[in-house]
Motif scaffolding. Structure first.
Motif, PDB file in Angstrom:
ATOM      1  N   TRP A 109      49.244  29.982  38.170  1.00  0.00           N
ATOM      2  CA  TRP A 109      48.163  30.546  38.985  1.00  0.00           C
ATOM      3  C   TRP A 109      48.600  31.917  39.487  1.00  0.00           C
ATOM      4  N   THR A 110      47.680  32.887  39.467  1.00  0.00           N
ATOM      5  CA  THR A 110      47.965  34.221  39.987  1.00  0.00           C
ATOM      6  C   THR A 110      46.748  34.741  40.743  1.00  0.00           C
ATOM      7  N   GLY A 111      46.993  35.546  41.764  1.00  0.00           N
ATOM      8  CA  GLY A 111      45.914  36.195  42.508  1.00  0.00           C
ATOM      9  C   GLY A 111      45.918  37.681  42.190  1.00  0.00           C
ATOM     10  N   SER A 112      44.843  38.194  41.638  1.00  0.00           N
ATOM     11  CA  SER A 112      44.799  39.587  41.210  1.00  0.00           C
ATOM     12  C   SER A 112      43.410  40.162  41.440  1.00  0.00           C
ATOM     13  N   ALA A 113      43.336  41.255  42.182  1.00  0.00           N
ATOM     14  CA  ALA A 113      42.054  41.937  42.374  1.00  0.00           C
ATOM     15  C   ALA A 113      41.521  42.468  41.048  1.00  0.00           C
ATOM     16  N   ARG A 114      42.426  42.895  40.179  1.00  0.00           N
ATOM     17  CA  ARG A 114      41.990  43.423  38.876  1.00  0.00           C
ATOM     18  C   ARG A 114      41.392  42.306  38.022  1.00  0.00           C
ATOM     19  N   ALA A 115      42.003  41.114  38.077  1.00  0.00           N
ATOM     20  CA  ALA A 115      41.446  39.984  37.330  1.00  0.00           C
ATOM     21  C   ALA A 115      40.061  39.620  37.859  1.00  0.00           C
ATOM     22  N   TYR A 116      39.916  39.650  39.180  1.00  0.00           N
ATOM     23  CA  TYR A 116      38.614  39.328  39.782  1.00  0.00           C
ATOM     24  C   TYR A 116      37.557  40.334  39.340  1.00  0.00           C
ATOM     25  N   ARG A 117      37.908  41.603  39.364  1.00  0.00           N
ATOM     26  CA  ARG A 117      36.969  42.639  38.929  1.00  0.00           C
ATOM     27  C   ARG A 117      36.590  42.462  37.461  1.00  0.00           C
ATOM     28  N   ALA A 118      37.592  42.165  36.619  1.00  0.00           N
ATOM     29  CA  ALA A 118      37.299  41.952  35.202  1.00  0.00           C
ATOM     30  C   ALA A 118      36.416  40.729  35.005  1.00  0.00           C
ATOM     31  N   GLY A 119      36.667  39.670  35.779  1.00  0.00           N
ATOM     32  CA  GLY A 119      35.843  38.469  35.671  1.00  0.00           C
ATOM     33  C   GLY A 119      34.396  38.736  36.055  1.00  0.00           C
ATOM     34  N   LEU A 120      34.189  39.530  37.104  1.00  0.00           N
ATOM     35  CA  LEU A 120      32.826  39.864  37.503  1.00  0.00           C
ATOM     36  C   LEU A 120      32.128  40.694  36.429  1.00  0.00           C
ATOM     37  N   ARG A 121      32.865  41.601  35.807  1.00  0.00           N
ATOM     38  CA  ARG A 121      32.256  42.397  34.726  1.00  0.00           C
ATOM     39  C   ARG A 121      31.921  41.515  33.532  1.00  0.00           C
ATOM     40  N   LEU A 122      32.778  40.532  33.251  1.00  0.00           N
ATOM     41  CA  LEU A 122      32.492  39.600  32.167  1.00  0.00           C
ATOM     42  C   LEU A 122      31.230  38.805  32.477  1.00  0.00           C
ATOM     43  N   LEU A 123      31.082  38.371  33.720  1.00  0.00           N
ATOM     44  CA  LEU A 123      29.861  37.673  34.129  1.00  0.00           C
ATOM     45  C   LEU A 123      28.637  38.549  33.921  1.00  0.00           C
ATOM     46  N   GLY A 124      28.800  39.857  34.102  1.00  0.00           N
ATOM     47  CA  GLY A 124      27.691  40.782  33.944  1.00  0.00           C
ATOM     48  C   GLY A 124      27.390  41.143  32.508  1.00  0.00           C
ATOM     49  N   GLY A 125      28.148  40.562  31.551  1.00  0.00           N
ATOM     50  CA  GLY A 125      27.852  40.787  30.142  1.00  0.00           C
ATOM     51  C   GLY A 125      28.754  41.774  29.438  1.00  0.00           C
ATOM     52  N   GLU A 126      29.785  42.273  30.120  1.00  0.00           N
ATOM     53  CA  GLU A 126      30.688  43.241  29.488  1.00  0.00           C
ATOM     54  C   GLU A 126      31.804  42.492  28.755  1.00  0.00           C
ATOM     55  N   GLU A 127      31.646  42.321  27.456  1.00  0.00           N
ATOM     56  CA  GLU A 127      32.573  41.485  26.692  1.00  0.00           C
ATOM     57  C   GLU A 127      33.992  42.032  26.690  1.00  0.00           C
ATOM     58  N   GLU A 128      34.146  43.350  26.719  1.00  0.00           N
ATOM     59  CA  GLU A 128      35.479  43.937  26.692  1.00  0.00           C
ATOM     60  C   GLU A 128      36.287  43.566  27.930  1.00  0.00           C
ATOM     61  N   ALA A 129      35.602  43.179  29.006  1.00  0.00           N
ATOM     62  CA  ALA A 129      36.306  42.794  30.229  1.00  0.00           C
ATOM     63  C   ALA A 129      37.150  41.541  30.028  1.00  0.00           C
ATOM     64  N   LEU A 130      36.832  40.728  29.015  1.00  0.00           N
ATOM     65  CA  LEU A 130      37.629  39.532  28.761  1.00  0.00           C
ATOM     66  C   LEU A 130      39.063  39.899  28.412  1.00  0.00           C
ATOM     67  N   THR A 131      39.243  40.967  27.639  1.00  0.00           N
ATOM     68  CA  THR A 131      40.586  41.415  27.290  1.00  0.00           C
ATOM     69  C   THR A 131      41.377  41.781  28.534  1.00  0.00           C
ATOM     70  N   GLU A 132      40.735  42.466  29.483  1.00  0.00           N
ATOM     71  CA  GLU A 132      41.415  42.846  30.715  1.00  0.00           C
ATOM     72  C   GLU A 132      41.749  41.623  31.562  1.00  0.00           C
TER      73      GLU A 132
END
Length: 249
Positions: A109-132
């Motif tokens: 388990w890790t806590g990361s603001a960058r991971a959270y931001r990437a997850g929100l972008r993935l929810l919004g339909g940005e597929e490239e955010a999955l890589t991040e």
């Protein structure tokens, strides 16, 4: 007794499911105070807590996680879950081939603001955010500076997505994105945004081209998209930059 493997944790509601490349992405809601008895998954899983809270126990370890916390679970690892008083919304990523070759093979388990931001972008339909998002799930290791430098040159020369650059270099996109961030402190996506703003600023200051034309030449969807990204990166709009340059002259 070893728990039976299950395809995924049983949610109170499956909100959405879709494919991104070789992965299945699911968004699930868990009810307030919902408990899941010991279970294991048939495939590796990567999950991100989007909203709410959860306590997860595996072996002799436990973690209390809130929004922005992400977990890597190798398949077959037995664990239990208890959700908080508001329940939780969880984003899950599951490989079609059962295992993540590019992620560590341990419960983590890790806590990361960058991971959270990437997850929100993935929810919004940005597929490239999955890589991040996947690139955030990794302990420190050796820096592959050569790969990062090659990726930077390709970004500057061709403005290509990280997936395409990784294919050209014969590397996994998650590995390349991870190395790029370690080398330069930015994700390839954010670095590309800075490059586009830099090109746009050059054209704003050096030419009389319309902002609409500049947006097109610099790879933005339209003028309003360019202005939003420009403000996010530079702190002011391209129109303000042009006006300030005229006053200075």
């Amino acid at each position: 007794m070893k728990p039976a493997a299950t395809p995924a944790m049983t949610p109170s509601a499956l909100l959405r499911e879709w494919r991104v490349g070789a992965y299945t992405v699911r968004v699930a809601r868990y009810a307030p105070h919902q408990r899941l008895t010991p279970h294991a998954h048939e495939e590796d899983s990567l999950t991100l807590v989007v909203q709410g809270s959860v306590v997860e126990e595996a072996g002799h370890a436990s973690i209390a996680a809130g929004p922005g916390w992400s977990a890597m679970r190798p398949r077959g690892v037995s664990h239990t879950n208890r959700f908080g008083p508001q329940g939780a919304v969880v984003l899950g990523v599951f490989p079609l081939e059962q295992t993540f070759e590019e992620l560590p093979r341990r419960w983590l388990w890790t806590g990361s603001a960058r991971a959270y931001r990437a997850g929100l972008r993935l929810l919004g339909g940005e597929e490239e955010a999955l890589t991040e998002l996947m690139g955030e799930i990794e302990p420190a290791g050796r820096l592959d500076r050569g790969a990062a430098c090659q990726a930077r040159r390709l970004l500057e020369d061709q403005d290509a997505p990280i997936g395409e650059i990784a294919r050209r270099l014969g590397l996994h996109p998650v590995y390349l994105a991870r190395q790029f961030r370690r080398a330069y402190g930015l994700s390839p996506r954010d670095y590309r945004r800075v490059l586009r703003v830099r090109r746009a600023a050059d054209l704003v200051l050096a030419t009389g081209a319309t902002l609409r034309r500049i947006a097109h030449e610099c790879g933005f969807a339209d003028q309003s998209h360019m202005c939003r990204v420009f403000r996010a990166v530079a702190g002011w709009s391209p129109g303000t930059l042009r006006a300030a340059s005229f006053r200075a002259g």
